[in-house]
Scaffold this motif. Sequence first.
Motif, mmCIF file in Angstrom:
data_model
loop_
_atom_site.group_PDB
_atom_site.id
_atom_site.type_symbol
_atom_site.label_atom_id
_atom_site.label_comp_id
_atom_site.label_asym_id
_atom_site.label_seq_id
_atom_site.Cartn_x
_atom_site.Cartn_y
_atom_site.Cartn_z
ATOM 1 N N LEU A 28 0.245 8.655 1.097
ATOM 2 C CA LEU A 28 1.177 9.841 1.282
ATOM 3 C C LEU A 28 0.957 10.777 0.021
ATOM 4 O O LEU A 28 0.918 10.214 -1.176
ATOM 5 C CB LEU A 28 2.802 9.688 1.452
ATOM 6 N N ALA A 35 4.293 11.576 9.485
ATOM 7 C CA ALA A 35 5.272 11.634 8.326
ATOM 8 C C ALA A 35 5.934 13.118 8.379
ATOM 9 O O ALA A 35 5.345 14.087 8.531
ATOM 10 C CB ALA A 35 4.342 11.531 7.087
ATOM 11 N N LEU A 52 8.731 8.038 8.354
ATOM 12 C CA LEU A 52 7.318 7.593 8.922
ATOM 13 C C LEU A 52 7.509 7.098 10.418
ATOM 14 O O LEU A 52 8.404 6.224 10.437
ATOM 15 C CB LEU A 52 6.544 6.717 7.973
#
Length: 300
Positions: A174, A236, A186
């Motif tokens: 990330l 995400a 997520l």
Amino acid sequence: MRRAALLALSLLITTLTTLTTVTPAFAADPQWTLAPRGEGRPYFYLEGSPGTVLQDTLSLTNPGAKPVTVRLRGAQGYNTAEGSFAVRPTADNWITPLVTSAKVPAHTRADIPFSITVPPGAQPGDHPAAVVATAAGREVGVRIQLRLSGPTLSALTVEDVSVDKGAGLIRYTLVNRGNTTLTPRLAVRADGILGRVLNRPARTLPLELLPSQRVKRTEKWPGTPLLDSVDVILTATADDATPAQGTASATFVPWGLLAGAGLLVAGAAGGATWYVRRRRRTPDQPQAPERELAETGAAT
């Protein structure tokens, strides 16, 4: 008399045991603490603009029976590779405590002001930091959440997605591409040839992703397919950020089973070949007894 003696001995043992139990041990001195001055503040939160000076006060408390000398410094915050909050080992020149070393007497609290001098050209957004105190090999920090006025950008990407089939893990990174601190969520899914084989709805990760930081993470994937070709999609999201996706492909083949089946097939084929070859090498049995019987019958 014997009973009386036993009773007296029993009472003596009971008394000694009671005295041993209730005698208090010497407790170690409680450790010193560092916190923002005031009630209910777990960290410092300050807002300002480039070119300004911000101020606040921290409280250093020594509840022990001996004085303690503590060194103070400011430090920039960052994410470790696994995502934890950490501070740089060098002092942050934005943050200036009123004193860099303080001797706090026993059973005393010292309130120590500090200032944050923001350079005129500082970028807007979040600037995570901390005030750190060190004494006798022990280090304690209090976080500073500093936000500078100006345009803010919340941006998140998912990179380096891969499937570790041996460990049953999905690995990914990330990255915070903006200037605000993010709390990512997520979602995970995997689509195979015959349909979806993994579907996890979005959940909040136990992580504060600081600006311009990248963190490596994993997702457990127990019960991976035995035989399939899948596409893994990680999505995400974070407040005020555009959803980001990262993908990876993986092929699951039970090589052990296929190798065993291949050995069985090879063994069966070898046995059949051996049998055919042996049949070809074995001559036909003569029919002499039948001819002799026929000739005997004719002579009779």
